[in-house]
Each structure stands twice: as C-alpha cells, then as structure tokens.
Design a protein around this motif. Structure first.
Motif, PDB file in Angstrom:
ATOM      1  N   ALA A 170      56.763  94.392  66.945  1.00  0.00           N
ATOM      2  CA  ALA A 170      57.130  93.510  65.461  1.00  0.00           C
ATOM      3  C   ALA A 170      55.992  92.699  66.282  1.00  0.00           C
ATOM      4  CB  ALA A 170      58.236  92.808  65.883  1.00  0.00           C
ATOM      5  N   LEU A 171      54.707  91.949  65.093  1.00  0.00           N
ATOM      6  CA  LEU A 171      54.261  90.908  65.894  1.00  0.00           C
ATOM      7  C   LEU A 171      55.432  89.642  65.667  1.00  0.00           C
ATOM      8  CD1 LEU A 171      50.780  91.805  64.360  1.00  0.00           C
ATOM      9  CD2 LEU A 171      52.141  92.761  66.865  1.00  0.00           C
ATOM     10  N   ASN A 172      54.973  88.255  66.483  1.00  0.00           N
ATOM     11  CA  ASN A 172      55.047  87.205  66.677  1.00  0.00           C
ATOM     12  C   ASN A 172      54.673  86.176  65.875  1.00  0.00           C
ATOM     13  OD1 ASN A 172      57.044  85.182  67.219  1.00  0.00           O
ATOM     14  ND2 ASN A 172      56.794  85.706  69.253  1.00  0.00           N
ATOM     15  N   PHE A 173      54.644  85.684  65.254  1.00  0.00           N
ATOM     16  CA  PHE A 173      54.237  84.708  64.235  1.00  0.00           C
ATOM     17  C   PHE A 173      53.619  83.382  64.753  1.00  0.00           C
ATOM     18  CE2 PHE A 173      51.051  87.666  61.801  1.00  0.00           C
ATOM     19  CZ  PHE A 173      51.752  88.544  61.893  1.00  0.00           C
ATOM     20  N   GLY A 174      53.070  82.205  64.447  1.00  0.00           N
ATOM     21  CA  GLY A 174      53.244  81.054  64.853  1.00  0.00           C
ATOM     22  C   GLY A 174      53.537  80.755  62.935  1.00  0.00           C
ATOM     23  N   LYS A 175      53.195  79.244  63.444  1.00  0.00           N
ATOM     24  CA  LYS A 175      53.665  78.779  61.900  1.00  0.00           C
ATOM     25  C   LYS A 175      51.851  78.436  60.979  1.00  0.00           C
ATOM     26  CE  LYS A 175      57.768  76.688  62.836  1.00  0.00           C
ATOM     27  NZ  LYS A 175      58.302  75.019  63.479  1.00  0.00           N
ATOM     28  N   GLY A 223      53.621  89.870  48.660  1.00  0.00           N
ATOM     29  CA  GLY A 223      54.888  88.786  49.552  1.00  0.00           C
ATOM     30  C   GLY A 223      55.281  89.052  47.489  1.00  0.00           C
ATOM     31  N   THR A 224      56.794  88.359  47.734  1.00  0.00           N
ATOM     32  CA  THR A 224      57.132  88.107  46.582  1.00  0.00           C
ATOM     33  C   THR A 224      57.814  86.674  47.018  1.00  0.00           C
ATOM     34  OG1 THR A 224      58.635  90.512  45.982  1.00  0.00           O
ATOM     35  CG2 THR A 224      59.317  88.923  45.262  1.00  0.00           C
ATOM     36  N   GLN A 225      57.420  85.653  45.825  1.00  0.00           N
ATOM     37  CA  GLN A 225      57.890  84.576  46.195  1.00  0.00           C
ATOM     38  C   GLN A 225      59.331  84.592  45.192  1.00  0.00           C
ATOM     39  OE1 GLN A 225      56.982  80.887  47.076  1.00  0.00           O
ATOM     40  NE2 GLN A 225      58.498  80.692  47.134  1.00  0.00           N
ATOM     41  N   LEU A 226      60.564  84.230  46.327  1.00  0.00           N
ATOM     42  CA  LEU A 226      61.955  84.117  45.775  1.00  0.00           C
ATOM     43  C   LEU A 226      62.424  82.645  46.061  1.00  0.00           C
ATOM     44  CD1 LEU A 226      64.768  85.451  44.924  1.00  0.00           C
ATOM     45  CD2 LEU A 226      65.439  85.611  47.594  1.00  0.00           C
ATOM     46  N   SER A 227      63.308  82.786  44.589  1.00  0.00           N
ATOM     47  CA  SER A 227      63.335  81.597  44.661  1.00  0.00           C
ATOM     48  C   SER A 227      64.967  80.728  44.389  1.00  0.00           C
ATOM     49  CB  SER A 227      62.330  80.024  43.532  1.00  0.00           C
ATOM     50  OG  SER A 227      61.552  79.797  44.261  1.00  0.00           O
ATOM     51  N   VAL A 228      66.023  80.620  44.797  1.00  0.00           N
ATOM     52  CA  VAL A 228      67.577  80.914  44.444  1.00  0.00           C
ATOM     53  C   VAL A 228      67.749  79.815  44.316  1.00  0.00           C
ATOM     54  CG1 VAL A 228      69.960  81.047  45.605  1.00  0.00           C
ATOM     55  CG2 VAL A 228      67.377  82.233  46.183  1.00  0.00           C
ATOM     56  N   LEU A 229      68.610  79.486  43.411  1.00  0.00           N
ATOM     57  CA  LEU A 229      68.718  78.120  42.403  1.00  0.00           C
ATOM     58  C   LEU A 229      69.886  77.243  42.682  1.00  0.00           C
ATOM     59  CD1 LEU A 229      67.054  78.462  38.571  1.00  0.00           C
ATOM     60  CD2 LEU A 229      65.740  77.389  41.334  1.00  0.00           C
ATOM     61  N   GLN A 269      71.735  82.854  48.631  1.00  0.00           N
ATOM     62  CA  GLN A 269      71.712  81.226  49.178  1.00  0.00           C
ATOM     63  C   GLN A 269      70.604  80.836  49.528  1.00  0.00           C
ATOM     64  OE1 GLN A 269      74.761  80.635  49.964  1.00  0.00           O
ATOM     65  NE2 GLN A 269      75.816  82.031  48.707  1.00  0.00           N
ATOM     66  N   GLN A 270      70.532  79.442  49.354  1.00  0.00           N
ATOM     67  CA  GLN A 270      69.932  78.803  48.170  1.00  0.00           C
ATOM     68  C   GLN A 270      68.541  78.676  49.841  1.00  0.00           C
ATOM     69  OE1 GLN A 270      70.860  74.495  47.725  1.00  0.00           O
ATOM     70  NE2 GLN A 270      70.437  75.222  45.394  1.00  0.00           N
ATOM     71  N   GLU A 271      69.040  78.699  50.821  1.00  0.00           N
ATOM     72  CA  GLU A 271      68.361  78.693  52.163  1.00  0.00           C
ATOM     73  C   GLU A 271      67.523  80.627  52.226  1.00  0.00           C
ATOM     74  OE1 GLU A 271      71.408  78.856  52.143  1.00  0.00           O
ATOM     75  OE2 GLU A 271      72.480  80.024  53.628  1.00  0.00           O
ATOM     76  N   ASP A 272      68.183  81.236  51.037  1.00  0.00           N
ATOM     77  CA  ASP A 272      67.135  82.744  50.799  1.00  0.00           C
ATOM     78  C   ASP A 272      65.766  82.422  50.487  1.00  0.00           C
ATOM     79  OD1 ASP A 272      69.770  84.259  50.423  1.00  0.00           O
ATOM     80  OD2 ASP A 272      69.563  83.736  52.329  1.00  0.00           O
ATOM     81  N   SER A 273      65.404  81.499  50.069  1.00  0.00           N
ATOM     82  CA  SER A 273      64.529  81.016  49.621  1.00  0.00           C
ATOM     83  C   SER A 273      62.971  81.365  50.342  1.00  0.00           C
ATOM     84  CB  SER A 273      64.220  79.548  48.560  1.00  0.00           C
ATOM     85  OG  SER A 273      65.105  79.676  47.641  1.00  0.00           O
ATOM     86  N   GLN A 276      58.893  84.692  55.095  1.00  0.00           N
ATOM     87  CA  GLN A 276      57.769  83.482  55.022  1.00  0.00           C
ATOM     88  C   GLN A 276      58.195  82.496  54.394  1.00  0.00           C
ATOM     89  OE1 GLN A 276      54.392  83.992  53.544  1.00  0.00           O
ATOM     90  NE2 GLN A 276      52.734  81.802  55.193  1.00  0.00           N
ATOM     91  N   SER A 277      59.017  81.415  55.142  1.00  0.00           N
ATOM     92  CA  SER A 277      59.827  80.209  55.009  1.00  0.00           C
ATOM     93  C   SER A 277      58.750  78.926  54.461  1.00  0.00           C
ATOM     94  CB  SER A 277      60.878  79.785  55.627  1.00  0.00           C
ATOM     95  OG  SER A 277      61.756  81.142  55.170  1.00  0.00           O
ATOM     96  N   LEU A 278      58.709  78.535  53.622  1.00  0.00           N
ATOM     97  CA  LEU A 278      58.089  77.093  54.025  1.00  0.00           C
ATOM     98  C   LEU A 278      57.680  76.094  55.310  1.00  0.00           C
ATOM     99  CD1 LEU A 278      56.335  75.188  51.974  1.00  0.00           C
ATOM    100  CD2 LEU A 278      58.117  74.133  51.051  1.00  0.00           C
ATOM    101  N   GLY A 279      56.560  76.209  55.980  1.00  0.00           N
ATOM    102  CA  GLY A 279      56.488  75.283  57.435  1.00  0.00           C
ATOM    103  C   GLY A 279      57.161  76.434  58.066  1.00  0.00           C
ATOM    104  N   GLN A 280      57.499  77.630  58.008  1.00  0.00           N
ATOM    105  CA  GLN A 280      57.793  78.416  59.144  1.00  0.00           C
ATOM    106  C   GLN A 280      56.639  79.103  58.848  1.00  0.00           C
ATOM    107  OE1 GLN A 280      60.284  77.690  61.135  1.00  0.00           O
ATOM    108  NE2 GLN A 280      60.591  75.785  59.279  1.00  0.00           N
ATOM    109  N   GLY A 281      56.687  80.546  60.231  1.00  0.00           N
ATOM    110  CA  GLY A 281      55.647  81.367  60.409  1.00  0.00           C
ATOM    111  C   GLY A 281      56.108  82.542  59.778  1.00  0.00           C
ATOM    112  N   LEU A 282      55.601  83.395  60.250  1.00  0.00           N
ATOM    113  CA  LEU A 282      56.672  85.304  59.040  1.00  0.00           C
ATOM    114  C   LEU A 282      57.878  85.179  60.607  1.00  0.00           C
ATOM    115  CD1 LEU A 282      53.722  84.551  58.023  1.00  0.00           C
ATOM    116  CD2 LEU A 282      54.064  86.748  57.857  1.00  0.00           C
ATOM    117  N   GLU A 283      58.723  85.948  59.942  1.00  0.00           N
ATOM    118  CA  GLU A 283      59.775  85.537  60.987  1.00  0.00           C
ATOM    119  C   GLU A 283      59.893  87.746  60.369  1.00  0.00           C
ATOM    120  OE1 GLU A 283      65.013  85.054  60.204  1.00  0.00           O
ATOM    121  OE2 GLU A 283      63.222  83.798  58.948  1.00  0.00           O
ATOM    122  N   PHE A 284      60.064  88.188  61.329  1.00  0.00           N
ATOM    123  CA  PHE A 284      60.530  89.885  61.794  1.00  0.00           C
ATOM    124  C   PHE A 284      61.682  89.875  60.827  1.00  0.00           C
ATOM    125  CE2 PHE A 284      60.056  93.889  62.516  1.00  0.00           C
ATOM    126  CZ  PHE A 284      61.321  94.514  63.185  1.00  0.00           C
TER     127      PHE A 284
END
Lengths: 110, 115
Positions: free
Chosen positions: A97-102, B109-115, B83-87, B37-45
């Motif tokens: 698992a790679l650790n990415f920046g923002k 990617g799939t852009q998921l929007s939870v209203l 939940q909205q935070e899943d967007s 990939q959340s807005l303003g965040q990096g990629l979360e495994f």
C-alpha cells in the motif's frame, strides 16, 4: 500512518521550470513515486526513485532525493500547459500500500 | 481490458442507501487495490486483493464498507447505509502480481456524492 506532505498549489508560466516539493517521515521508505492526475482521470505513474539514489532524470523530469532530510522534489523543465494537473508524491517500503500526499495542483499559464 | 475500468463514473445517492462500485482490472493482473480520494485529502488506502483474497482490510473506514473479488478479476466495493462523509472519489488500481515497486495502473474513479 506516516505522513507525506506537499504544498497544495503551484503556478508557473509556460516555458519556465516547475519544482514540486514533498517531505515524508517514514525512514524505512524504499521507493518514492510521483504520480500525475489530470482532470477526470485516474493517477498515472510519472517516475519513481529508489532510496539509494539521489537523482533520476527522465526527459523533462528530474527527481531529487535528500534521504537525510526526507525531502523529494520533482522538477519539470520547459513546463507546458499540458502539464497542468495534480501531482502526488507517494512513498512505499516493503509493503504493497503506497502512502500518498494530498497532491500539488500545478497551473501553467500562457 | 486495455485499462482499469470503473463504473459508474458518477453516483449520486441519498443518505442511508447502499451503493456498489465496480472495478474491472487489467486482464491478467492478480493484484487489485481500492483507494479513496476525499476533497483536499490525499489518497487513503482501503483494501488490497491478491487474487480473490484480501490479506489486508485494515484501511476500510467502518463495518459499513466491504469488498469482494470474484474469479480473480472484477471487484465490487459496497458501502451500506451511506453517510455524507462517504462522499469522495473511489479509485481502483491493479498491478500484475502485487510485488513491491510494481507499477500500479489506476482507473478514472467513481465520484460518489451522498446527499
């Protein structure tokens, strides 16, 4: 997890060089990567460097690694408007698992 | 296929509904990864598959998230009671065998929007 930090935004003029910086905290990082994400697209691997190297050049791209300071940079020479994208720094060790920046948003203006 | 394919590309849902996101990896790739990939965040495994097995599910944010892979190919990421935070944008990647430093190929990617 370990942190990978990048500045969020960079703007350059077409033809200038761009330098995108990244710092990481995991001293066991073995591989460091730069990915590019264009609007509406997935991530594309641009280049990577092993931790036992301090520089890698690939056409317009130059990667510099300062392992002591845990600092990685990506230099794009003669930046073009098509280089406008988000650039992600990522680190990995023996895991998968790679650790990415923002990500750093690069805007190239004419 | 020629590349990693994800569907749908966009999904809008109401809070509390379940959603399924699909990933078709590159043919022959044994390793498959889900990232968020959340807005303003990096990629979360989120999760990694080697074949049909998921040796590491530690990145899944809650028990509302699950994933499976069948036939060593297609993978489905399911989010229950959204939940909205899943967007976020949910990205899938595959690699040939999952060894260290292997090149990852990402889908759009799939852009998921939870209203």
């Amino acid at each position: 997890g370990e942190d990978v930090e990048q500045s969020l935004f960079l703007s350059v003029r077409e033809g200038d060089s761009s330098v995108i910086n990244c710092t990481y905290t995991d001293s066991s990082s073995t591989y460091l990567y730069w990915y590019k994400q264009e609007p509406g697209a997935g991530l594309q691997l641009l280049t990577y460097i092993f931790s036992n190297m301090d520089m890698k050049q690939d056409q317009r791209l130059t990667v510099l690694l300062n392992k002591k300071d845990k600092h990685l940079s990506l230099r794009i020479a003669d930046t073009q408007t098509g280089d406008s994208a988000i650039y992600f720094c990522a680190e990995g060790n023996s895991g998968y698992a790679l650790n990415f920046g923002k990500g750093t948003s690069l805007l190239v203006t004419p | 296929g020629a590349g990693v394919s994800q569907s749908p590309s966009n999904k809008v849902t109401e809070k509390g509904k379940d959603v399924e996101l699909r990933c078709d990896p590159i043919s022959g790739h044994t390793a498959l990864y889900w990232y968020r990939q959340s807005l303003g965040q990096g990629l979360e495994f989120l999760i990694y598959f080697q074949g049909n097995s998921a040796p590491d599910k530690s990145g899944l944010p809650s028990d509302r998230f699950s994933a499976e892979r069948t036939g060593g190919s297609v993978s489905t990421l399911t989010i229950q009671r959204t939940q909205q935070e899943d967007s976020a944008v949910y990205l899938c990647a595959s690699s040939a065998s999952g060894v260290t430093n292997e090149k990852l190929f990402f889908g759009s990617g799939t852009q998921l929007s939870v209203l």
